[in-house]
Scaffold this motif. Structure first.
Motif, PDB file in Angstrom:
ATOM      1  N   ILE A   1      -2.066   5.574   2.124  1.00  0.00           N
ATOM      2  CA  ILE A   1      -0.731   4.568   1.915  1.00  0.00           C
ATOM      3  C   ILE A   1      -1.049   3.098   2.625  1.00  0.00           C
ATOM      4  CG2 ILE A   1       1.444   3.874   1.569  1.00  0.00           C
ATOM      5  CD1 ILE A   1       0.652   6.108  -0.347  1.00  0.00           C
ATOM      6  N   ALA A   2      -1.168   3.148   3.785  1.00  0.00           N
ATOM      7  CA  ALA A   2      -1.267   2.065   4.901  1.00  0.00           C
ATOM      8  C   ALA A   2      -2.746   1.337   4.219  1.00  0.00           C
ATOM      9  CB  ALA A   2      -1.290   2.367   6.257  1.00  0.00           C
ATOM     10  N   ARG A   3      -3.821   2.117   4.238  1.00  0.00           N
ATOM     11  CA  ARG A   3      -5.135   1.466   3.702  1.00  0.00           C
ATOM     12  C   ARG A   3      -5.183   0.932   2.523  1.00  0.00           C
ATOM     13  NH1 ARG A   3      -7.249   6.015   7.102  1.00  0.00           N
ATOM     14  NH2 ARG A   3      -7.295   7.361   5.278  1.00  0.00           N
TER      15      ARG A   3
ATOM     16  N   TYR B   1      -3.181  -2.399   2.537  1.00  0.00           N
ATOM     17  CA  TYR B   1      -4.059  -3.278   3.150  1.00  0.00           C
ATOM     18  C   TYR B   1      -5.016  -3.893   2.033  1.00  0.00           C
ATOM     19  CZ  TYR B   1      -6.298  -5.156   7.559  1.00  0.00           C
ATOM     20  OH  TYR B   1      -6.899  -5.793   8.394  1.00  0.00           O
ATOM     21  N   ARG B   2      -5.657  -3.003   1.413  1.00  0.00           N
ATOM     22  CA  ARG B   2      -6.489  -3.468   0.314  1.00  0.00           C
ATOM     23  C   ARG B   2      -5.867  -4.092  -0.845  1.00  0.00           C
ATOM     24  NH1 ARG B   2      -7.647  -2.434  -4.449  1.00  0.00           N
ATOM     25  NH2 ARG B   2      -6.225  -0.722  -4.558  1.00  0.00           N
ATOM     26  N   THR B   3      -4.554  -3.876  -1.211  1.00  0.00           N
ATOM     27  CA  THR B   3      -3.926  -4.379  -2.058  1.00  0.00           C
ATOM     28  C   THR B   3      -3.613  -5.757  -1.757  1.00  0.00           C
ATOM     29  OG1 THR B   3      -2.925  -2.241  -3.263  1.00  0.00           O
ATOM     30  CG2 THR B   3      -1.819  -4.247  -3.682  1.00  0.00           C
TER      31      THR B   3
ATOM     32  N   ILE C   1      11.766  -9.856  -3.404  1.00  0.00           N
ATOM     33  CA  ILE C   1      10.380  -9.706  -3.922  1.00  0.00           C
ATOM     34  C   ILE C   1       9.739 -11.060  -3.948  1.00  0.00           C
ATOM     35  CG2 ILE C   1       9.223  -8.519  -5.681  1.00  0.00           C
ATOM     36  CD1 ILE C   1      11.527  -6.922  -6.323  1.00  0.00           C
ATOM     37  N   ARG C   2      10.244 -11.979  -4.237  1.00  0.00           N
ATOM     38  CA  ARG C   2       9.507 -13.324  -4.339  1.00  0.00           C
ATOM     39  C   ARG C   2       8.705 -13.598  -3.019  1.00  0.00           C
ATOM     40  NH1 ARG C   2      14.095 -14.725  -7.541  1.00  0.00           N
ATOM     41  NH2 ARG C   2      13.661 -14.884  -9.651  1.00  0.00           N
ATOM     42  N   GLN C   3       9.402 -13.188  -1.909  1.00  0.00           N
ATOM     43  CA  GLN C   3       9.041 -13.597  -0.561  1.00  0.00           C
ATOM     44  C   GLN C   3       7.716 -12.783  -0.074  1.00  0.00           C
ATOM     45  OE1 GLN C   3      12.493 -13.669   1.977  1.00  0.00           O
ATOM     46  NE2 GLN C   3      13.591 -14.890   0.539  1.00  0.00           N
ATOM     47  N   VAL C   4       7.548 -11.597  -0.649  1.00  0.00           N
ATOM     48  CA  VAL C   4       6.395 -10.901  -0.123  1.00  0.00           C
ATOM     49  C   VAL C   4       5.162 -10.917  -0.902  1.00  0.00           C
ATOM     50  CG1 VAL C   4       8.156  -8.734   0.289  1.00  0.00           C
ATOM     51  CG2 VAL C   4       6.854  -8.978  -2.051  1.00  0.00           C
ATOM     52  N   ASP C   5       3.975 -10.541  -0.070  1.00  0.00           N
ATOM     53  CA  ASP C   5       2.745 -11.044  -0.709  1.00  0.00           C
ATOM     54  C   ASP C   5       2.113  -9.996  -2.024  1.00  0.00           C
ATOM     55  OD1 ASP C   5       2.342 -13.484   1.039  1.00  0.00           O
ATOM     56  OD2 ASP C   5       2.457 -11.873   2.386  1.00  0.00           O
ATOM     57  N   ALA C   6       2.677  -8.826  -1.659  1.00  0.00           N
ATOM     58  CA  ALA C   6       2.222  -7.744  -2.686  1.00  0.00           C
ATOM     59  C   ALA C   6       3.241  -6.744  -2.857  1.00  0.00           C
ATOM     60  CB  ALA C   6       1.030  -6.967  -1.987  1.00  0.00           C
TER      61      ALA C   6
ATOM     62  N   ALA D   1      -1.976   2.274 -14.397  1.00  0.00           N
ATOM     63  CA  ALA D   1      -2.546   1.265 -13.569  1.00  0.00           C
ATOM     64  C   ALA D   1      -3.930   0.694 -13.936  1.00  0.00           C
ATOM     65  CB  ALA D   1      -2.641   1.932 -12.175  1.00  0.00           C
ATOM     66  N   ALA D   2      -4.667   1.750 -14.504  1.00  0.00           N
ATOM     67  CA  ALA D   2      -6.164   1.322 -14.749  1.00  0.00           C
ATOM     68  C   ALA D   2      -6.290   0.025 -15.759  1.00  0.00           C
ATOM     69  CB  ALA D   2      -6.889   2.480 -15.367  1.00  0.00           C
ATOM     70  N   LYS D   3      -5.151  -0.208 -16.615  1.00  0.00           N
ATOM     71  CA  LYS D   3      -5.159  -1.282 -17.527  1.00  0.00           C
ATOM     72  C   LYS D   3      -5.088  -2.450 -17.086  1.00  0.00           C
ATOM     73  CE  LYS D   3      -2.601   1.583 -21.098  1.00  0.00           C
ATOM     74  NZ  LYS D   3      -1.701   1.782 -21.776  1.00  0.00           N
ATOM     75  N   SER D   4      -4.481  -2.645 -15.535  1.00  0.00           N
ATOM     76  CA  SER D   4      -4.304  -3.870 -15.084  1.00  0.00           C
ATOM     77  C   SER D   4      -5.154  -3.861 -13.679  1.00  0.00           C
ATOM     78  CB  SER D   4      -2.850  -4.162 -14.895  1.00  0.00           C
ATOM     79  OG  SER D   4      -2.358  -3.339 -13.954  1.00  0.00           O
ATOM     80  N   GLY D   5      -5.974  -2.826 -13.275  1.00  0.00           N
ATOM     81  CA  GLY D   5      -6.645  -2.794 -12.373  1.00  0.00           C
ATOM     82  C   GLY D   5      -5.907  -2.537 -10.957  1.00  0.00           C
ATOM     83  N   ALA D   6      -4.724  -2.102 -11.230  1.00  0.00           N
ATOM     84  CA  ALA D   6      -3.897  -1.594  -9.843  1.00  0.00           C
ATOM     85  C   ALA D   6      -4.124  -0.473  -9.415  1.00  0.00           C
ATOM     86  CB  ALA D   6      -2.323  -1.667 -10.586  1.00  0.00           C
TER      87      ALA D   6
END
Length: 363
Positions: free
Chosen positions: A269-271, A274-276, A93-98, A226-231
Motif C-alpha cells: 500500500i505504501a509503495r 508513493y507511485r500514485t 480532500i482539497r488539501q491533499v495531493d492524491a 480502475a482500469a478505465k481511468s488508469g487508477a
C-alpha cells in the motif's frame, strides 16, 4: 506530498490508517462520523535498495522515504450539499495531493454497511458523484470572476474561462477530471482551485482474510473500474494488518508465514501510494546516513536537491551520480570514481529513480 484516505463509513478506513501508521489510538466505534477531524500520520516507504546500499556503505542511520497520510472522516451521499458534515470533510480532500479510496470487498454481518449491502462499485460511484458535484460548484463559483477579468482581454483570464468551461463539460458527462487531458498551461490556469476529481487515485480493496490475493468477484469489479481511468488497485485485509502491526518483529514474521504473505500488505500500500503521488526516490549515502529522498517524476537535479533544503536548488552547481548497479559491481564509491563511472550532471539533468547522489552547491 500527502495522500488522503477516504471512503464510506465502516469500510475499514480508520483501521487501515491505524495499521499503516502503527497507531495505538483506541479503535473507533462502529458508526459513521467517528472521525471528525482528519488524523495525520507519517508512513515509511519500504525500499530494499536501502539494504543493498548498506552492504557496501555502512552508515550510522538508515532513513527511508516517507509520505504523509490523512485519515478523512467517512463521506456519505449528499456530502456536496453538506450532508454528514460534508463540506468540512470535502475541504480536507482539497488539501491533499492524491486520494486513497478504501472500498469494502468483504461480507461481515457484524459490521454494518451504511448503504445496507456490500457493493464496492456503488461505493466508488457515491463518493465520485459527491466529488464531481463539489468540483462543479467550485468551477461555477470561479467562472463569474474569470469572465469579468476576461472582458478586459486579459490572456490568462481568457484561458481560465476556456479551461473552466472545458472542465465543466467533462464533469457534466459524469467523468472525473483525472480522465481529462489538459496541457501544462491549462492545468496551471486552474491549479489553485484544488479540484478533487483531478487528483490521482488509488483504490484499496479491503478484503476478507481468506482472500488476501483479492480473487473475489467484488475485487475484480474494482480492478475493471480502475482500469478505465488508469487508477491503481491494491488489496489489503485491514483487520489482519492491524493485528500484524501490533506484533514484535519475530511474531510478525511468523504470522506472515502462517497466512502466506512475503511481507505485510501495508508495504505494498505504501509503495503504491508513493507511485500514485508520482514520486520516485534518489539516495544519499555516507557514513552518517544512507537515506532515500522522494522527488516528483521528471524533476531536474536542482529540483531534486531542493527536497533536501530549498537553498540546494538555488545554489546548485552540479550533481555527482552513480547507480546501485555500479556500487554492487565496484564495491565502493572510491572504485566507482576510479573506474570513471561517477557521472557529473548539470542543471538540465532529469533525475532517475535509484540515482545515488552528491550535490555540489555554492556556499
Amino acid at each position: 506530498m500527502e495522500a488522503g484516505i477516504v471512503g464510506l463509513p465502516n469500510v475499514g478506513k480508520s483501521t487501515l490508517f491505524n495499521a499503516l501508521t502503527c497507531s495505538v489510538a483506541a479503535q473507533s466505534a462502529n458508526y459513521p462520523f467517528c472521525t471528525i477531524e482528519p488524523n495525520e500520520g507519517i508512513v515509511s516507504v519500504p525500499d530494499d535498495r536501502l539494504k543493498r546500499i548498506t552492504e557496501f556503505i555502512v552508515p550510522q542511520k538508515i532513513i527511508p522515504a516517507a509520505l504523509k497520510l490523512v485519515d478523512i472522516a467517512g463521506i456519505v451521499k449528499g456530502a456536496a450539499e453538506g450532508e454528514g458534515l460534508g463540506n468540512k470533510f470535502l475541504s480536507h480532500i482539497r488539501q491533499v495531493d492524491a486520494i486513497m479510496q478504501v472500498v469494502r470487498c468483504f461480507e461481515d454481518p457484524d459490521v454494518t454497511h451504511v448503504a445496507g449491502n456490500v457493493d464496492p462499485i456503488a461505493d466508488i460511484d457515491t463518493i465520485e458523484t459527491e466529488l464531481v458535484l463539489a468540483d462543479m460548484q467550485t468551477l461555477e463559483n470561479a467562472l463569474g470572476k474569470a469572465q469579468r477579468s476576461a472582458r478586459s482581454g486579459d490572456k490568462e483570464a481568457l484561458l481560465r474561462v476556456s479551461v473552466i468551461e472545458k472542465c465543466n463539460a467533462h464533469l457534466e458527462s459524469e467523468q472525473p477530471l483525472r480522465t481529462l487531458t489538459l496541457n501544462p498551461a491549462e492545468s496551471n490556469a486552474i491549479s489553485s482551485y484544488g479540484l478533487m476529481t483531478a487528483k490521482p487515485i488509488l483504490y484499496v480493496a479491503n478484503v476478507d482474510e481468506n482472500d488476501l490475493e483479492g480473487k473475489h468477484p467484488l475485487v475484480e469489479k474494482v480492478r475493471a473500474h480502475a482500469a478505465k481511468s488508469g487508477a491503481g488497485v491494491a488489496c489489503v485485509c485491514a483487520k489482519l494488518e492491524a493485528e500484524i502491526a501490533e506484533l514484535d518483529e519475530a511474531d510478525r514474521a511468523e504470522m506472515l508465514a502462517d497466512v502466506g504473505l512475503a511481507e505485510p500488505s501495508l508495504n505494498v500500500i505504501a509503495r503504491e501510494t508513493y507511485r500514485t503521488l508520482g514520486l520516485q526516490s534518489y539516495f544519499t549515502a555516507g557514513e552518517k546516513e544512507v537515506r532515500a529522498w522522494p522527488f516528483a517524476i521528471g524533476s531536474t537535479a536542482p529540483q531534486a536537491a531542493g527536497v533536501i533544503h530549498s537553498d540546494f536548488e538555488h545554489k546548485f552547481i552540479r550533481a555527482e551520480i552513480y547507480s546501485l548497479a555500479d556500487l554492487e559491481e565496484y564495491k565502493s564509491e572510491k572504485e566507482i570514481r576510479a573506474a570513471g563511472k561517477l557521472r557529473a550532471e548539470g542543471k538540465a539533468y532529469i533525475m532517475q529513480d535509484g540515482d545515488i547522489c552528491h550535490f555540489l552547491i555554492n556556499p
